[in-house]
Design a protein around this motif. Structure first.
Motif, mmCIF file in Angstrom:
data_model
loop_
_atom_site.group_PDB
_atom_site.id
_atom_site.type_symbol
_atom_site.label_atom_id
_atom_site.label_comp_id
_atom_site.label_asym_id
_atom_site.label_seq_id
_atom_site.Cartn_x
_atom_site.Cartn_y
_atom_site.Cartn_z
ATOM 1 N N TRP A 70 4.299 -6.344 6.144
ATOM 2 C CA TRP A 70 3.548 -6.586 4.917
ATOM 3 C C TRP A 70 3.314 -5.287 4.157
ATOM 4 C CZ3 TRP A 70 -0.809 -10.051 7.373
ATOM 5 C CH2 TRP A 70 -0.295 -11.327 7.615
ATOM 6 N N MET A 71 3.037 -4.201 4.898
ATOM 7 C CA MET A 71 2.815 -2.914 4.227
ATOM 8 C C MET A 71 4.107 -2.448 3.548
ATOM 9 S SD MET A 71 0.247 -1.174 7.008
ATOM 10 C CE MET A 71 -0.360 0.229 6.078
ATOM 11 N N ALA A 72 5.231 -2.575 4.235
ATOM 12 C CA ALA A 72 6.519 -2.164 3.660
ATOM 13 C C ALA A 72 6.872 -2.994 2.434
ATOM 14 C CB ALA A 72 7.625 -2.279 4.710
ATOM 15 N N ASP A 73 6.557 -4.293 2.492
ATOM 16 C CA ASP A 73 6.889 -5.210 1.397
ATOM 17 C C ASP A 73 5.799 -5.308 0.333
ATOM 18 O OD1 ASP A 73 9.255 -5.735 2.720
ATOM 19 O OD2 ASP A 73 8.498 -7.554 3.676
ATOM 20 N N GLY B 9 2.063 2.104 -4.946
ATOM 21 C CA GLY B 9 3.207 2.833 -4.412
ATOM 22 C C GLY B 9 2.958 4.313 -4.226
ATOM 23 N N SER B 10 1.709 4.769 -4.401
ATOM 24 C CA SER B 10 1.462 6.198 -4.178
ATOM 25 C C SER B 10 1.749 6.556 -2.720
ATOM 26 C CB SER B 10 0.060 6.624 -4.613
ATOM 27 O OG SER B 10 -0.934 6.018 -3.835
ATOM 28 N N ILE B 11 1.576 5.609 -1.810
ATOM 29 C CA ILE B 11 2.171 5.681 -0.476
ATOM 30 C C ILE B 11 2.924 4.361 -0.293
ATOM 31 C CG2 ILE B 11 1.824 5.791 2.020
ATOM 32 C CD1 ILE B 11 -0.819 7.233 1.554
ATOM 33 N N HIS B 12 4.226 4.471 -0.140
ATOM 34 C CA HIS B 12 5.028 3.277 0.138
ATOM 35 C C HIS B 12 5.497 3.380 1.584
ATOM 36 C CE1 HIS B 12 8.878 0.731 -0.574
ATOM 37 N NE2 HIS B 12 7.963 0.067 0.095
ATOM 38 N N TYR B 13 4.948 2.529 2.429
ATOM 39 C CA TYR B 13 5.329 2.483 3.837
ATOM 40 C C TYR B 13 6.679 1.782 3.909
ATOM 41 C CZ TYR B 13 0.317 3.281 4.502
ATOM 42 O OH TYR B 13 -0.953 3.775 4.456
ATOM 43 N N LYS B 14 7.756 2.543 3.742
ATOM 44 C CA LYS B 14 9.070 1.934 3.651
ATOM 45 C C LYS B 14 9.527 1.304 4.961
ATOM 46 C CE LYS B 14 12.185 3.905 1.143
ATOM 47 N NZ LYS B 14 13.148 4.873 0.597
ATOM 48 N N GLN B 15 9.291 2.018 6.067
ATOM 49 C CA GLN B 15 9.787 1.513 7.343
ATOM 50 C C GLN B 15 8.990 2.151 8.467
ATOM 51 O OE1 GLN B 15 13.999 1.976 7.758
ATOM 52 N NE2 GLN B 15 13.936 1.748 9.974
ATOM 53 N N ALA B 16 8.488 1.330 9.350
ATOM 54 C CA ALA B 16 7.810 1.804 10.553
ATOM 55 C C ALA B 16 8.675 1.401 11.748
ATOM 56 C CB ALA B 16 6.417 1.222 10.666
ATOM 57 N N ILE C 3 8.743 6.129 7.972
ATOM 58 C CA ILE C 3 9.454 6.604 6.789
ATOM 59 C C ILE C 3 8.664 6.091 5.601
ATOM 60 C CG2 ILE C 3 11.597 6.554 5.462
ATOM 61 C CD1 ILE C 3 13.008 5.962 8.207
ATOM 62 N N ALA C 4 8.199 7.021 4.788
ATOM 63 C CA ALA C 4 7.338 6.650 3.665
ATOM 64 C C ALA C 4 7.716 7.449 2.433
ATOM 65 C CB ALA C 4 5.874 6.897 4.015
ATOM 66 N N HIS C 5 7.360 6.888 1.316
ATOM 67 C CA HIS C 5 7.506 7.571 0.040
ATOM 68 C C HIS C 5 6.082 7.958 -0.375
ATOM 69 C CE1 HIS C 5 10.151 8.413 -3.406
ATOM 70 N NE2 HIS C 5 9.047 8.330 -4.090
ATOM 71 N N VAL C 6 5.805 9.269 -0.379
ATOM 72 C CA VAL C 6 4.455 9.764 -0.648
ATOM 73 C C VAL C 6 4.500 10.721 -1.829
ATOM 74 C CG1 VAL C 6 2.451 10.971 0.310
ATOM 75 C CG2 VAL C 6 3.900 9.578 1.806
ATOM 76 N N ARG C 7 3.823 10.340 -2.909
ATOM 77 C CA ARG C 7 3.737 11.175 -4.115
ATOM 78 C C ARG C 7 5.101 11.722 -4.546
ATOM 79 N NH1 ARG C 7 0.120 13.372 -0.769
ATOM 80 N NH2 ARG C 7 -1.906 12.399 -0.781
ATOM 81 N N GLY C 8 6.091 10.820 -4.578
ATOM 82 C CA GLY C 8 7.406 11.201 -5.082
ATOM 83 C C GLY C 8 8.358 11.776 -4.051
ATOM 84 N N ASN C 9 7.927 11.935 -2.816
ATOM 85 C CA ASN C 9 8.781 12.507 -1.785
ATOM 86 C C ASN C 9 8.957 11.528 -0.629
ATOM 87 O OD1 ASN C 9 8.961 15.212 -2.950
ATOM 88 N ND2 ASN C 9 6.800 15.359 -2.439
ATOM 89 N N GLU C 10 10.187 11.425 -0.148
ATOM 90 C CA GLU C 10 10.397 10.620 1.050
ATOM 91 C C GLU C 10 10.157 11.505 2.261
ATOM 92 O OE1 GLU C 10 13.937 8.113 3.089
ATOM 93 O OE2 GLU C 10 13.302 7.518 1.070
ATOM 94 N N VAL C 11 9.332 11.014 3.190
ATOM 95 C CA VAL C 11 8.978 11.780 4.382
ATOM 96 C C VAL C 11 9.154 10.903 5.612
ATOM 97 C CG1 VAL C 11 7.355 13.307 3.180
ATOM 98 C CG2 VAL C 11 6.530 11.170 4.171
ATOM 99 N N SER C 12 9.374 11.564 6.738
ATOM 100 C CA SER C 12 9.459 10.882 8.023
ATOM 101 C C SER C 12 8.548 11.626 8.983
ATOM 102 C CB SER C 12 10.905 10.904 8.533
ATOM 103 O OG SER C 12 10.981 10.338 9.818
ATOM 104 N N ASN C 13 7.628 10.896 9.617
ATOM 105 C CA ASN C 13 6.678 11.501 10.534
ATOM 106 C C ASN C 13 6.547 10.666 11.794
ATOM 107 O OD1 ASN C 13 5.416 13.844 9.063
ATOM 108 N ND2 ASN C 13 4.978 12.230 7.594
ATOM 109 N N GLU C 14 6.287 11.349 12.894
ATOM 110 C CA GLU C 14 5.975 10.698 14.164
ATOM 111 C C GLU C 14 4.461 10.548 14.233
ATOM 112 O OE1 GLU C 14 8.347 9.757 16.421
ATOM 113 O OE2 GLU C 14 9.862 10.503 15.029
ATOM 114 N N PHE C 15 3.999 9.355 14.575
ATOM 115 C CA PHE C 15 2.575 9.085 14.690
ATOM 116 C C PHE C 15 2.303 8.217 15.909
ATOM 117 C CE2 PHE C 15 2.906 9.354 9.964
ATOM 118 C CZ PHE C 15 1.953 10.339 9.733
ATOM 119 N N THR C 16 1.092 8.365 16.427
ATOM 120 C CA THR C 16 0.500 7.301 17.218
ATOM 121 C C THR C 16 -0.528 6.691 16.290
ATOM 122 O OG1 THR C 16 0.866 8.253 19.391
ATOM 123 C CG2 THR C 16 -0.958 6.711 19.191
ATOM 124 N N VAL C 17 -0.429 5.406 16.079
ATOM 125 C CA VAL C 17 -1.342 4.702 15.185
ATOM 126 C C VAL C 17 -2.262 3.841 16.041
ATOM 127 C CG1 VAL C 17 -1.553 3.091 13.249
ATOM 128 C CG2 VAL C 17 0.375 4.696 13.351
#
Length: 149
Positions: free
Chosen positions: A38-41, A76-83, A106-120
């Protein structure tokens, strides 16, 4: 109106997966996975139902409530593209469930695509037979980080 029907349709589909899961832990794991989709979509209507009105969201850049999180996702200021979920641990304590996901986001944050490792860490509470998310906290970790089962 279309978004309401879409949200109801998605909830109905989730219910099918939900009902096929046999334990409370499995049902919560399915709900958590569905939440990432849902977050990605940008399914704001579905997320608005899931998130408790007093829920909190802890990110690398700040902490805020439900309305701000929904606004961030919708705009879309943070777009959770793929978890990509690598590991999930769920513990249920009465009407409270805690989910730990080790993910690559993998997220789009303030115009930049980023990939981060997290424990959520996600905290849910069951009320009148429905689970509500109370908290979602991102913790930055190394890709070698492991969740003990």
């Amino acid at each position: 109106m279309k978004s309401v029907f879409t949200a109801l349709f998605v909830l109905a589909l989730s219910t099918v997966s939900w009902s096929q899961a046999s334990s409370p832990e499995q049902r919560i794991a399915v709900l958590s996975k569905t939440k990432w989709e849902w977050m990605a979509d940008k399914q704001i209507d579905s997320l608005a139902i899931l998130f408790d009105d007093r829920s909190r969201f802890v990110h690398m850049s700040g902490t805020w409530g439900k309305e701000r999180e929904l606004e961030i996702i919708e705009s879309g200021s943070i777009h959770y593209k793929q978890a990509d979920v690598h590991d999930v641990v769920v513990e249920v304590f009465g009407n409270t469930a805690i989910v730990w996901n080790r993910i690559t986001l993998i997220a789009h944050v303030r115009g930049n695509e980023v990939s981060n490792e997290f424990t959520v860490t996600e905290v849910y509470q069951q009320r009148a037979g429905e689970w509500k998310m109370l908290d979602l906290t991102f913790s930055s970790v190394r890709d070698t980080h492991a969740l003990e089962h």
